[in-house]
Design a protein around this motif. Sequence first.
Motif, mmCIF file in Angstrom:
data_model
loop_
_atom_site.group_PDB
_atom_site.id
_atom_site.type_symbol
_atom_site.label_atom_id
_atom_site.label_comp_id
_atom_site.label_asym_id
_atom_site.label_seq_id
_atom_site.Cartn_x
_atom_site.Cartn_y
_atom_site.Cartn_z
ATOM 1 N N UNK A 359 0.863 -1.162 0.140
ATOM 2 C CA UNK A 359 -0.068 -0.099 0.125
ATOM 3 C C UNK A 359 0.961 1.195 0.100
ATOM 4 N N UNK A 360 1.825 1.260 0.624
ATOM 5 C CA UNK A 360 2.686 2.275 0.889
ATOM 6 C C UNK A 360 3.468 2.608 -0.536
ATOM 7 N N UNK A 361 3.912 1.606 -1.309
ATOM 8 C CA UNK A 361 4.517 1.877 -2.638
ATOM 9 C C UNK A 361 3.361 2.269 -3.618
ATOM 10 N N UNK A 362 2.319 1.549 -3.619
ATOM 11 C CA UNK A 362 1.335 2.108 -4.712
ATOM 12 C C UNK A 362 0.854 3.548 -4.340
ATOM 13 N N UNK A 363 0.439 3.530 -3.156
ATOM 14 C CA UNK A 363 -0.410 4.974 -2.848
ATOM 15 C C UNK A 363 0.693 5.988 -3.172
ATOM 16 N N UNK A 364 2.091 5.896 -2.658
ATOM 17 C CA UNK A 364 2.950 6.999 -3.036
ATOM 18 C C UNK A 364 3.009 7.214 -4.352
ATOM 19 N N UNK A 365 2.856 6.148 -5.510
ATOM 20 C CA UNK A 365 2.981 6.467 -6.641
ATOM 21 C C UNK A 365 1.563 6.904 -7.339
ATOM 22 N N UNK A 366 0.480 6.765 -6.553
ATOM 23 C CA UNK A 366 -0.911 7.258 -7.139
ATOM 24 C C UNK A 366 -0.908 8.873 -6.825
ATOM 25 N N UNK A 367 -0.417 9.204 -5.563
ATOM 26 C CA UNK A 367 -0.765 10.757 -5.079
ATOM 27 C C UNK A 367 -0.489 11.725 -6.085
ATOM 28 N N UNK A 368 0.629 11.558 -6.876
ATOM 29 C CA UNK A 368 0.792 12.568 -7.899
ATOM 30 C C UNK A 368 -0.050 12.694 -9.195
ATOM 31 N N UNK A 369 -0.671 11.507 -9.436
ATOM 32 C CA UNK A 369 -1.581 11.353 -10.326
ATOM 33 C C UNK A 369 -2.856 12.046 -9.871
ATOM 34 N N UNK A 370 -3.352 11.662 -8.635
ATOM 35 C CA UNK A 370 -4.455 12.093 -7.756
ATOM 36 C C UNK A 370 -4.518 13.592 -7.805
#
Length: 650
Positions: A359-370
């Motif tokens: 979750x830490x890896x994926x959400x950290x990658x999602x935040x810029x797009x969101x």
Amino acid sequence: MKVMDSELSKIVIGAVGAVLVNAAVAQSDGTNASSVNLEDYVRKVVNENPEVQASWRQLQVAMSDVDIARGGFRPQVDVLASSAYTDRNYGLDREYMGHTAQITLTQMLYDGFLTSSEVKRFKQAQVVRFFELMGEIEQKSLETALAYMDVQLFRELLKLAEENLITHVDVFKQIEESVEAGVGRRADLEQISGRLSLAESNVLTELSNLHDVTARFLRLVGEKPANNLQPVTLNSAYVDASVTDIQTLLTSAYGTNPQFNAAIYNIDAQRYAVDSAKSLYHPQVNLTASYGAQTRDQAALNNTITEASVGVNFSYNLYNGGSDRAAIRQALSQVDLAKDLRDKACIDMRQTVQIAFNDIINIAEQLPSLNAHRLSSDRVKSAYMDQFTIGERSLLDLLDSENEYYESSRAYLEAQYTLEKARVRLLAASGSLANTLGITKEGVPDVLDKAEEKITYDPNYVCPAVRTNFEDELNILKRDTDGDGIVDLWDDCADSTQGAMVDDFGCEAKEPEIVPEPESRAADFTLDNANIIESFNVNIEFASNSTEVLPKYENSLQDVIEALNNDPSSGVIIHGHASLDGDAAYNQRLSERRAKAVASLLMTKANIEARRITAVGYGESRPLVDEESDLANARNRRIEAAIIQLPSNE
């Protein structure tokens, strides 16, 4: 129909007011107005929560069990005394008082190692209770942290839903005024009414969610959350997935997770219980010494006699109905049960660590797009509002842009909190959350030093670390079949030559094209960072609570138009200001709408490029006169234009 529409607007606006009042009460009904951090609440829970206290009592009971078992090594001293009146019809003395007293000392010499096995079992059992207490502290720290962050999250989501509702109310009022004036379509009023009901429902949903998480917080902490909750900051590299890997995290967690360690020590405790059960097959040897005196002899004559003895007693049970054999089978089953519980604890811990890490890896990658989606939706919303004001966008376009901004902002906010929750879960699974927060329970001794044997364990024999995240070739966002640096999703030439230079779409590039710099925009600047060339006071007066620019004020922008025409590289910031009387939030929105109305007039009247014009409202934040009076209100209620220098694209 006008009467019905008027009644509808009153009902909707009244409902909105009630919702906002309830929201304000829900957010302001805290224990105090001071700012409180997560550590304060976790410390209170660790030292006062009844479940943690119950686990602490169990540790105290286990420590007493060790002392009870050790008593078997020490001698046992018994005193027996009696005084009795006797009346009989035989003998010389037929009626008399007799007195006896005896003291006996028994020292265990050999009991088949029952006592020593029990001491070892209880010493390991107290370590089990210690780790269970540490596990309960970690669990309650985790639950408190999650409840704390959920209260923060739903407070912010409620605020976001309220802002969305306020925007819908503003649009509803505009449409209603247009319909009553005969220039608007009644279908638009029906459309905004439906969207307004949805926005109101969103507020009520967030209020309900906030109520539920507040109740959960109250159950854990024993008090309602304060009005002001400080942000959660975990200053630990351990929760940064970019600096370590899953193997390292799991290996560390195997050594520090309290539930897993409790399960390991429980196996050892149950093994000593097997030794205790086997001791029943051994003989019992005790040293006994006794001394006694009585006032009557064996013939019951009045003659004091004494007797002392010392010796060794031996006893050996030959048959006990099968109970001893059953006790051994039971003890062996308890060992097997403890091993199963160890396996479960290990597997559960591994799953929690792997999910939190991923979750830490994926959400950290999602935040810029969101965040990019949120910012883009905000710009679209603002642009559509300007275009709707001048009739270039439909009401449906405007409402869709507003709802997209609301949903994108909500998704970004939830992702931020989900990332922090994943970090907290990772710390709790490793047994490090309370330590990271600097929390310890008062008065708890370190019983590891009192363990019969310190246990080391290699998890590779039961639940070894396994990499569960997908390989890049299975991830459509990262899959790059030809290895040219362009993922297959965007690669139009999946068979490009190895090592060749490719363009943005994976095809072999020819000559690099010169991409012109994007034209600069006035919207990229504010009064604080722009190079202001000249400023103008725009003498436009508005009716009360209105944003309409009356025809008689259309020539008020002539000086601004001439300044823009004289310098094509310039732009303009139209900024609106409000007086200090009235509601600050309402004045903020009104100043924004009035500034946008003037900017729209400037675009339509002078044919100035839209990129050279921007509008901003400052509400009550920049008054010319810091007071409330008729004169001050008149000066503060104004529209100004700042001519700014736009950067050259050459």
